[in-house]
Design an enzyme around this catalytic site. Sequence first.
Site, PDB file in Angstrom:
ATOM      1  N   LYS A   1     -14.490   1.541  15.175  1.00 50.07           N
ATOM      2  CA  LYS A   1     -13.185   0.827  15.142  1.00 50.07           C
ATOM      3  C   LYS A   1     -12.451   0.761  16.503  1.00 50.07           C
ATOM      4  O   LYS A   1     -12.013  -0.285  17.016  1.00 50.07           O
ATOM      5  CB  LYS A   1     -11.870   1.588  14.341  1.00 50.07           C
ATOM      6  CG  LYS A   1     -10.807   0.817  13.885  1.00 50.07           C
ATOM      7  CD  LYS A   1     -10.046   1.299  12.700  1.00 50.07           C
ATOM      8  CE  LYS A   1     -10.708   1.093  11.323  1.00 50.07           C
ATOM      9  NZ  LYS A   1     -10.144   1.763  10.265  1.00 50.07           N
TER      10      LYS A   1
ATOM     11  N   PHE B   1      -4.460   3.601  14.712  1.00 55.35           N
ATOM     12  CA  PHE B   1      -4.740   4.649  13.609  1.00 55.35           C
ATOM     13  C   PHE B   1      -5.782   4.256  12.533  1.00 55.35           C
ATOM     14  O   PHE B   1      -6.283   2.847  12.543  1.00 55.35           O
ATOM     15  CB  PHE B   1      -3.580   4.877  12.729  1.00 55.35           C
ATOM     16  CG  PHE B   1      -2.486   5.774  13.258  1.00 55.35           C
ATOM     17  CD1 PHE B   1      -1.876   5.548  14.485  1.00 55.35           C
ATOM     18  CD2 PHE B   1      -2.158   7.115  12.732  1.00 55.35           C
ATOM     19  CE1 PHE B   1      -1.194   6.365  15.123  1.00 55.35           C
ATOM     20  CE2 PHE B   1      -1.246   7.877  13.317  1.00 55.35           C
ATOM     21  CZ  PHE B   1      -0.653   7.689  14.690  1.00 55.35           C
TER      22      PHE B   1
ATOM     23  N   ASN C   1       0.859  -1.243   0.030  1.00 57.51           N
ATOM     24  CA  ASN C   1       0.193   0.166   0.087  1.00 57.51           C
ATOM     25  C   ASN C   1       0.968   1.253  -0.012  1.00 57.51           C
ATOM     26  O   ASN C   1       2.011   1.022   0.018  1.00 57.51           O
ATOM     27  CB  ASN C   1      -1.060   0.034   1.420  1.00 57.51           C
ATOM     28  CG  ASN C   1      -0.245  -0.177   2.694  1.00 57.51           C
ATOM     29  OD1 ASN C   1       0.463   0.937   2.927  1.00 57.51           O
ATOM     30  ND2 ASN C   1      -0.379  -1.116   3.266  1.00 57.51           N
TER      31      ASN C   1
ATOM     32  N   ASP D   1      -4.925  -9.465  13.316  1.00 62.38           N
ATOM     33  CA  ASP D   1      -5.134  -7.933  13.368  1.00 62.38           C
ATOM     34  C   ASP D   1      -4.126  -7.598  14.807  1.00 62.38           C
ATOM     35  O   ASP D   1      -4.690  -7.937  15.994  1.00 62.38           O
ATOM     36  CB  ASP D   1      -6.427  -7.607  13.788  1.00 62.38           C
ATOM     37  CG  ASP D   1      -6.845  -6.064  13.860  1.00 62.38           C
ATOM     38  OD1 ASP D   1      -5.934  -5.527  14.597  1.00 62.38           O
ATOM     39  OD2 ASP D   1      -7.578  -5.447  13.246  1.00 62.38           O
ATOM     40  N   ILE D   2      -3.346  -6.976  14.499  1.00 66.51           N
ATOM     41  CA  ILE D   2      -1.923  -6.785  15.634  1.00 66.51           C
ATOM     42  C   ILE D   2      -2.718  -5.912  16.588  1.00 66.51           C
ATOM     43  O   ILE D   2      -2.528  -6.182  17.911  1.00 66.51           O
ATOM     44  CB  ILE D   2      -0.974  -6.354  15.102  1.00 66.51           C
ATOM     45  CG1 ILE D   2      -0.478  -7.011  13.763  1.00 66.51           C
ATOM     46  CG2 ILE D   2       0.389  -6.106  15.987  1.00 66.51           C
ATOM     47  CD1 ILE D   2       0.537  -6.369  12.859  1.00 66.51           C
TER      48      ILE D   2
ATOM     49  N   LYS E   1       8.584 -18.286  -9.074  1.00 67.14           N
ATOM     50  CA  LYS E   1       7.966 -17.121 -10.044  1.00 67.14           C
ATOM     51  C   LYS E   1       6.826 -17.669 -10.802  1.00 67.14           C
ATOM     52  O   LYS E   1       7.044 -18.672 -11.647  1.00 67.14           O
ATOM     53  CB  LYS E   1       9.096 -16.335 -10.710  1.00 67.14           C
ATOM     54  CG  LYS E   1       8.665 -15.152 -11.207  1.00 67.14           C
ATOM     55  CD  LYS E   1       9.649 -14.585 -12.245  1.00 67.14           C
ATOM     56  CE  LYS E   1       8.923 -13.295 -13.017  1.00 67.14           C
ATOM     57  NZ  LYS E   1       9.537 -12.950 -14.109  1.00 67.14           N
TER      58      LYS E   1
HETATM   59  O1  C5P Z   1      -8.667  -1.943  10.464  1.00 66.43           O
HETATM   60  P1  C5P Z   1      -7.867  -1.034  10.010  1.00 66.43           P
HETATM   61  O2  C5P Z   1      -6.789  -1.649   9.220  1.00 66.43           O
HETATM   62  O3  C5P Z   1      -8.379   0.032   9.472  1.00 66.43           O
HETATM   63  O4  C5P Z   1      -7.357  -0.452  11.428  1.00 66.43           O
HETATM   64  C1  C5P Z   1      -6.327   0.377  11.332  1.00 66.43           C
HETATM   65  C2  C5P Z   1      -5.347   0.359  12.728  1.00 66.43           C
HETATM   66  O5  C5P Z   1      -5.393  -1.129  13.077  1.00 66.43           O
HETATM   67  C3  C5P Z   1      -4.252   0.607  12.665  1.00 66.43           C
HETATM   68  O6  C5P Z   1      -3.922   1.114  13.777  1.00 66.43           O
HETATM   69  C4  C5P Z   1      -3.369  -0.554  12.276  1.00 66.43           C
HETATM   70  O7  C5P Z   1      -2.015  -0.457  12.493  1.00 66.43           O
HETATM   71  C5  C5P Z   1      -3.933  -1.629  13.072  1.00 66.43           C
HETATM   72  N1  C5P Z   1      -4.055  -2.903  12.421  1.00 66.43           N
HETATM   73  C6  C5P Z   1      -3.386  -3.998  12.849  1.00 66.43           C
HETATM   74  N2  C5P Z   1      -3.066  -5.318  12.211  1.00 66.43           N
HETATM   75  C7  C5P Z   1      -3.984  -5.353  11.066  1.00 66.43           C
HETATM   76  C8  C5P Z   1      -4.782  -4.205  10.495  1.00 66.43           C
HETATM   77  C9  C5P Z   1      -4.741  -3.210  11.120  1.00 66.43           C
HETATM   78  O8  C5P Z   1      -2.531  -3.735  13.622  1.00 66.43           O
HETATM   79  N3  C5P Z   1      -3.871  -6.652  10.546  1.00 66.43           N
END
Ligand code: C5P
Length: 399
Positions: free
Chosen positions: A337, A323, A208, A305-306, A286
């Site tokens: 969120k 964020f 991204n 989702d960290i 590849k």
């Molecule tokens: O769900 P979304 O990606 O919009 O949420 C954004 C927040 O979640 C950010 O703080 C991002 O660093 C964190 N995030 C994360 N792990 C993921 C997706 C998003 O920590 N897989």
Amino acid sequence: MLANRRILLIIGGGIAAYKALDLIRRLKGAGASVTPVLTKGGAEFVTALSVGALARVKVHQDLFDLTDEAEMGHIQLSRAADLLVVAPATADILAKMAGGRADDLASTLLLATDKRVLVAPAMNVRMWTHPATQRNVERLKADGVLFVGPEVGEMACGETGPGRMAEPEAILAAIGASLGDGPLKGRHVIVTSGPTHEPIDPVRYIANRSSGAQGTALAAALRDLGARVTFVTGPATVPPPAGVTVVPAQTAAHMAAAVEAALPADAAVMAAAVADWRVANASTRKMKKDASGKAPELQFAENPDILARLSQGPERPKLVVGFAAETDDLVANATAKRARKGCDWIVANDVRPETGIMGGSDNAITLVSAMGAEPWPRMPKDEVARRLAARIADALAKG
Ligand code: C5P
């Protein structure tokens, strides 16, 4: 504030050297001891007598001073300090430092030291903006040298622009920050930053547009308040800040593992733009076009989702900040969120292309917390970082 801290102060040759006298006075007032080193150029602007009288110790000027070598060699001199400060740092000193030269006492000390170095540049605008100086500055920053200033303003030579030495008060604050004496002293903060790269095959990946600029600025601002920062960064386009522990991570899975390994922490700021999905059937070879003309079919699997894991996990830091980059219904989405992930604050960004925020140097955020939504005016990302870091320090201090 700087009780018993030992500062080796190198005074370079420039009209701003007179401000170094005020700096010595302030350092002494803050409880620090100052070992002054006056370069040949510096001695043209201020005398060893005034420097020594203010510092109340001997002023070092010569590399081959027999008394010095007998009493304390230049190597020890460079190590006996907690921090080396160069103020004013001339274009010539910066060039010598960047090139690793050691042809006088100051440059030799700067090369021999095992301590951090803070420089306060001061020079004519053209000299500062010259590509050679800027090249040297970049090199020194990459080497971990810390900078305070220069400021923009009117200069003794009559020109206006960047090149004025930072005021003694600002240098004093930067010295405190470099020594880790700020309100976040003793605190550990994890910052994630940058994009992730999710491989499709060994040469292709899904990514991204995150540059890592806001996360990097935040890590630097937290460091400046004295925090020990673990900076878990995806492949960002801006370089990581000096003075933090950098943990590179390519994928969301790497990033999740790196964050977990960095625990425990007092606070976590998740500024990374983590990919929600990875390619489940990524190829180890590849991918090739074949005669059938059939496009490959990628299958996706959800990434960990960290932020949610951390917020809901057993080792939850006291303060967890996420964020949210949104193009629609900023506050409603960010509020939802925050609840869904279980974090304390959400820093919401409006990333509609017309705002120019994504990849730009400014940011306009809304801070969403239990208290509601607080819109901040548009300001540089560095300033957003400083204010957020100060808020984080406040929140942790409140207990
Ligand atoms: O769900 P979304 O990606 O919009 O949420 C954004 C927040 O979640 C950010 O703080 C991002 O660093 C964190 N995030 C994360 N792990 C993921 C997706 C998003 O920590 N897989």
